[in-house]
Scaffold this motif. Structure first.
Motif, PDB file in Angstrom:
ATOM      1  N   LYS A 215       0.822  -1.219   0.000  1.00  0.00           N
ATOM      2  CA  LYS A 215       0.000   0.000   0.000  1.00  0.00           C
ATOM      3  C   LYS A 215       0.851   1.262   0.000  1.00  0.00           C
TER       4      LYS A 215
ATOM      5  N   ARG B 194      -3.693  12.235  -6.571  1.00  0.00           N
ATOM      6  CA  ARG B 194      -2.433  11.639  -6.119  1.00  0.00           C
ATOM      7  C   ARG B 194      -2.104  10.442  -7.000  1.00  0.00           C
TER       8      ARG B 194
ATOM      9  N   GLU C 123      -3.854  -0.969  -4.299  1.00  0.00           N
ATOM     10  CA  GLU C 123      -5.162  -0.570  -4.837  1.00  0.00           C
ATOM     11  C   GLU C 123      -5.208  -0.767  -6.353  1.00  0.00           C
TER      12      GLU C 123
ATOM     13  N   TRP D  66      -6.057  -4.357  -6.920  1.00  0.00           N
ATOM     14  CA  TRP D  66      -7.497  -4.521  -6.691  1.00  0.00           C
ATOM     15  C   TRP D  66      -8.277  -4.116  -7.937  1.00  0.00           C
TER      16      TRP D  66
ATOM     17  N   LEU E 167     -13.147   4.273  -4.979  1.00  0.00           N
ATOM     18  CA  LEU E 167     -13.052   3.556  -3.700  1.00  0.00           C
ATOM     19  C   LEU E 167     -11.679   3.773  -3.046  1.00  0.00           C
ATOM     20  N   LYS E 168     -10.700   4.180  -3.866  1.00  0.00           N
ATOM     21  CA  LYS E 168      -9.357   4.440  -3.337  1.00  0.00           C
ATOM     22  C   LYS E 168      -9.319   5.692  -2.454  1.00  0.00           C
ATOM     23  N   GLN E 169     -10.425   6.424  -2.433  1.00  0.00           N
ATOM     24  CA  GLN E 169     -10.472   7.651  -1.634  1.00  0.00           C
ATOM     25  C   GLN E 169     -11.456   7.538  -0.474  1.00  0.00           C
TER      26      GLN E 169
ATOM     27  N   PHE F 294     -11.835   6.325   3.120  1.00  0.00           N
ATOM     28  CA  PHE F 294     -10.937   5.894   4.192  1.00  0.00           C
ATOM     29  C   PHE F 294     -11.674   5.174   5.309  1.00  0.00           C
TER      30      PHE F 294
ATOM     31  N   ARG G 186      -0.806   6.038   8.108  1.00  0.00           N
ATOM     32  CA  ARG G 186      -2.067   6.646   7.654  1.00  0.00           C
ATOM     33  C   ARG G 186      -3.178   5.611   7.749  1.00  0.00           C
TER      34      ARG G 186
ATOM     35  N   GLU H  36      -6.074   3.263   6.161  1.00  0.00           N
ATOM     36  CA  GLU H  36      -6.126   2.557   4.874  1.00  0.00           C
ATOM     37  C   GLU H  36      -7.413   2.938   4.147  1.00  0.00           C
ATOM     38  N   ASN H  37      -7.391   2.802   2.823  1.00  0.00           N
ATOM     39  CA  ASN H  37      -8.613   3.042   2.060  1.00  0.00           C
ATOM     40  C   ASN H  37      -9.282   1.712   1.725  1.00  0.00           C
TER      41      ASN H  37
ATOM     42  N   ALA I 106     -10.253   0.357  -1.061  1.00  0.00           N
ATOM     43  CA  ALA I 106      -9.811  -0.421  -2.228  1.00  0.00           C
ATOM     44  C   ALA I 106      -8.639  -1.323  -1.849  1.00  0.00           C
TER      45      ALA I 106
ATOM     46  N   HIS J  44      -7.816  -2.177   1.122  1.00  0.00           N
ATOM     47  CA  HIS J  44      -8.354  -3.110   2.130  1.00  0.00           C
ATOM     48  C   HIS J  44      -8.976  -4.329   1.441  1.00  0.00           C
TER      49      HIS J  44
END
Lengths: 195, 195
Positions: free
Chosen positions: A18, A31, A37, A40, B17-19, B21, B31, B33-34, B36, B38
């Protein structure tokens, strides 16, 4: 250490993917994406796009597993851009070493399975591996287009680079090929990519 | 819009989904995790831990697909902490609406498949869904432990909460249950979690 403890050690080590960043932006350009991800999203793409791969009898579960694990070696070896040919050669050694360390955190039988899947992907030894590679090339192209080619320009990617990548899709995934080729032409037309 | 265009629209939407949290830290606590990444880690866990699930004949590819898509609805509905029971009820409505919007970006036949997988997961209708839930509960527990319970304290998670979650693993995944229960006891002993 019990078998379960070994497996959990591996799962926690995998978490480090990650933090390995790629040269592809998220669709909103906020970003760079990370390799976990990204893996995924490729698996989701396999579920949705498998019908466009022509060779019959694709083993989708095998594609999914390959995509899920294909970037794990980057925990140790880092990500190298597909245009960086000199770097890519050194990278192969680094990745082989990484596979050896990472997969061997698992019990021996599972380490063998993960190593086999990774090698099948790397060497494009099967229809499943070829389809997985197609998705791995398509995803940054889609993101590059919607983010107006920002990372293409930053990394010196040319129309020629992208066309050579897309060429490999022509025979086995012609609809995907045509879509990708049209995106590249459009990206040039819009100035996202040099002619 | 062609079938392929619909599918690509869905793939680009899934990127969001990557955004989203979660309340779980990465193992190095740098940080949150998001959802995606996960989902990716849960799929890796399914590959590695399936042998610890006792009911025979588990369909691993089904588990993988369920885990890959189970959090997509959070693109619209957001993530709600498992301790927030009041919020979780409202959340069900939001998630149903999200499933309707998101999966219907796909061609109709695929929308049905995704909706079916999501519903199977949500309602824990199969052994595959039950195993997927076990992994979805185990992962934040593992991360909570290695990050010394920081997000547990921040979210008012108690030993009682965690034990009730782990209880559901006892029958079908006893080794995983015992490992998780031992982690909780150890976390209390080390002061990561109130008694």
């Amino acid at each position: 250490m019990t078998r379960l403890q070994q497996q959990i050690r591996f799962i926690l080590e995998a978490d480090k993917l990650k933090q390995v960043f790629r040269r592809t932006l998220l669709t909103d350009a906020s970003r760079l994406e990370n390799a976990a991800e990204h893996s995924w999203q490729l698996a989701i793409m396999a579920m949705v796009l498998a019908e466009h791969y022509y060779p019959m009898g694709l083993d989708l579960p095998c594609v999914l597993q390959m995509l899920l694990i294909h970037d794990l070696v980057e925990i140790d070896a880092g990500d190298v851009h597909f245009c960086d040919t000199a770097q890519r050669r050194k990278q192969m050694e680094k990745e082989a070493k990484a596979a050896d360390r990472l997969f061997n955190l698992l019990p021996h039988d599972q380490a063998q399975i993960f190593f086999g899947l990774w090698q099948e992907f790397e060497n494009q030894e099967s229809e499943e591996a070829i389809f997985a590679h197609i998705l791995d090339r398509l995803q940054p192209l889609l993101h590059g287009y919607v983010t107006e080619g920002r990372t293409w320009r930053e990394n010196g990617v040319t129309r020629h680079h992208l066309l050579s990548i897309v060429e490999s899709m022509k025979e086995s995934a012609p609809e995907i090929h045509d879509h990708a080729a049209a995106l590249i032409a459009d990206a040039v037309g819009k100035g996202f990519l040099p002619k």
